[in-house]
Scaffold this motif. Structure first.
Motif, PDB file in Angstrom:
ATOM      1  N   GLU B 117       0.829  -1.199   0.000  1.00  0.00           N
ATOM      2  CA  GLU B 117       0.000   0.000   0.000  1.00  0.00           C
ATOM      3  C   GLU B 117       0.868   1.255   0.000  1.00  0.00           C
ATOM      4  O   GLU B 117       0.602   2.219  -0.718  1.00  0.00           O
ATOM      5  CB  GLU B 117      -0.908  -0.014   1.234  1.00  0.00           C
ATOM      6  CG  GLU B 117      -1.969   1.069   1.243  1.00  0.00           C
ATOM      7  CD  GLU B 117      -2.770   1.102   2.534  1.00  0.00           C
ATOM      8  OE1 GLU B 117      -2.847   0.061   3.208  1.00  0.00           O
ATOM      9  OE2 GLU B 117      -3.289   2.167   2.877  1.00  0.00           O
ATOM     10  N   MET B 121       0.800   4.104  -2.869  1.00  0.00           N
ATOM     11  CA  MET B 121       0.247   5.422  -2.557  1.00  0.00           C
ATOM     12  C   MET B 121       1.317   6.421  -2.136  1.00  0.00           C
ATOM     13  O   MET B 121       1.032   7.384  -1.435  1.00  0.00           O
ATOM     14  CB  MET B 121      -0.769   5.268  -1.408  1.00  0.00           C
ATOM     15  CG  MET B 121      -1.894   4.302  -1.682  1.00  0.00           C
ATOM     16  SD  MET B 121      -2.924   4.787  -3.069  1.00  0.00           S
ATOM     17  CE  MET B 121      -3.934   6.019  -2.322  1.00  0.00           C
ATOM     18  N   LYS B 122       2.590   6.176  -2.528  1.00  0.00           N
ATOM     19  CA  LYS B 122       3.650   7.057  -2.019  1.00  0.00           C
ATOM     20  C   LYS B 122       3.566   8.454  -2.609  1.00  0.00           C
ATOM     21  O   LYS B 122       3.998   9.419  -2.001  1.00  0.00           O
ATOM     22  CB  LYS B 122       5.013   6.432  -2.257  1.00  0.00           C
ATOM     23  CG  LYS B 122       5.392   6.248  -3.714  1.00  0.00           C
ATOM     24  CD  LYS B 122       6.787   5.648  -3.802  1.00  0.00           C
ATOM     25  CE  LYS B 122       7.276   5.554  -5.216  1.00  0.00           C
ATOM     26  NZ  LYS B 122       6.632   4.515  -6.008  1.00  0.00           N
ATOM     27  N   VAL B 124       0.738  10.007  -3.362  1.00  0.00           N
ATOM     28  CA  VAL B 124      -0.525  10.663  -2.999  1.00  0.00           C
ATOM     29  C   VAL B 124      -0.285  11.490  -1.742  1.00  0.00           C
ATOM     30  O   VAL B 124       0.162  10.961  -0.729  1.00  0.00           O
ATOM     31  CB  VAL B 124      -1.622   9.602  -2.748  1.00  0.00           C
ATOM     32  CG1 VAL B 124      -2.887  10.249  -2.250  1.00  0.00           C
ATOM     33  CG2 VAL B 124      -1.880   8.808  -4.009  1.00  0.00           C
ATOM     34  N   TRP B 127      -1.787  10.822   2.477  1.00  0.00           N
ATOM     35  CA  TRP B 127      -2.288   9.451   2.633  1.00  0.00           C
ATOM     36  C   TRP B 127      -1.585   8.792   3.815  1.00  0.00           C
ATOM     37  O   TRP B 127      -0.365   8.775   3.869  1.00  0.00           O
ATOM     38  CB  TRP B 127      -2.023   8.647   1.368  1.00  0.00           C
ATOM     39  CG  TRP B 127      -2.551   7.240   1.460  1.00  0.00           C
ATOM     40  CD1 TRP B 127      -1.852   6.142   1.790  1.00  0.00           C
ATOM     41  CD2 TRP B 127      -3.887   6.822   1.266  1.00  0.00           C
ATOM     42  NE1 TRP B 127      -2.652   5.029   1.791  1.00  0.00           N
ATOM     43  CE2 TRP B 127      -3.936   5.432   1.472  1.00  0.00           C
ATOM     44  CE3 TRP B 127      -5.068   7.487   0.918  1.00  0.00           C
ATOM     45  CZ2 TRP B 127      -5.106   4.691   1.346  1.00  0.00           C
ATOM     46  CZ3 TRP B 127      -6.225   6.734   0.787  1.00  0.00           C
ATOM     47  CH2 TRP B 127      -6.244   5.346   1.008  1.00  0.00           C
TER      48      TRP B 127
END
Lengths: 98, 154
Positions: B117, B121-122, B124, B127
């Motif tokens: 994950e 999602m790095k 975004v 997050w």
């Protein structure tokens, strides 16, 4: 050491109940506080080590009776009322101090 | 009783007449009733051969049998409850062990999933990896079984 299948654990439940009562209670209280698995891993490890030690001890003290009782339970799908003779011999050889 | 027919004195019927008086002396058969009278004709309902018990007796007997049956049912229920309590006690002692094992297995797989994950999602902004989807603060199992272990067939 025998692999803890369901019949092995069910045949040793009295011993587990007497010797690992504290660890079980601690684990259940931890779970009550927080259901997250990560939070209750230390308590869980204590439970697992305690139960492993109980099974090891049973294998040392009375391996044949324990194996016979586990086999009977496995045959009868963990029905206690079908394995009373084996249970009596097992309890005579290794008492659980219940 | 002798009957005097006109032709009894016929000389041609000498043999007949000779024997007729012997026949007359013989006792004649007649279909008479037996000595004493005939037994009385049974008309209407006969009385029973064996006297049946009364209604109260039958009710009491059936109640006793039913009571005994209910007692046996109660005894059987007691025995079944004992068997069930033993089974439930055994399962109760094994719940912590099984849950602990499952927790460790889940934790290991979840760590890998969180790494995945994070890598996804790095880019975004804002997050938080592994953040609880719900605001109540309680932990809930993952809605989707996206853990790698499930795909491998563990």
């Amino acid at each position: 050491m025998s692999i803890p299948t369901s019949s092995v654990l069910m045949s040793a439940w009295t011993h587990i109940a007497t010797k690992c009562a504290e660890q079980n209670k601690e684990f259940m209280e931890c779970k009550k506080r927080d259901r997250d698995p990560a939070a209750c891993i230390p308590c869980g490890e204590k439970v697992i080590t305690c139960v492993s030690s109980v099974l090891k001890e049973l294998d040392q003290r009375c391996p044949e009776e324990f194996a016979a009782y586990s086999k009977c339970m496995h045959y009868y799908h963990n029905k206690f009322e079908e394995c009373r003779p084996e249970q009596t011999t097992f309890e005579k050889s290794c008492t659980s101090m219940f | 009783m002798s009957y005097n027919y006109g032709y009894n004195d016929n000389p041609l019927l000498e043999n007949f007449n000779k024997h007729a008086k012997d026949v007359q002396k013989m006792k004649y058969k007649q279909d008479l009733p037996p000595p004493g009278r005939f037994p009385a004709v049974q008309h209407g309902a006969k009385p029973p051969l064996v006297k049946a018990p009364s209604g109260a007796v039958l009710i009491a007997l059936s109640a006793a049998i039913m009571g005994l049956g209910m007692y046996k049912i109660g005894q059987g229920n007691h025995k079944r409850r004992e068997i069930k309590t033993e089974k439930h006690a055994a399962r109760q002692t094994l719940v912590p062990l099984l849950q602990a094992e499952e927790d460790m297995r889940f934790h290991m797989l979840n760590q890998e999933f969180l790494k995945l994950e994070a890598s996804v999602m790095k880019d975004v902004p804002g997050w938080e990896v592994g953040k609880n989807v719900y605001h109540s603060g309680k932990w809930y199992p993952p809605y989707w079984n996206d853990l790698p272990g499930y795909k491998k067939g563990l």
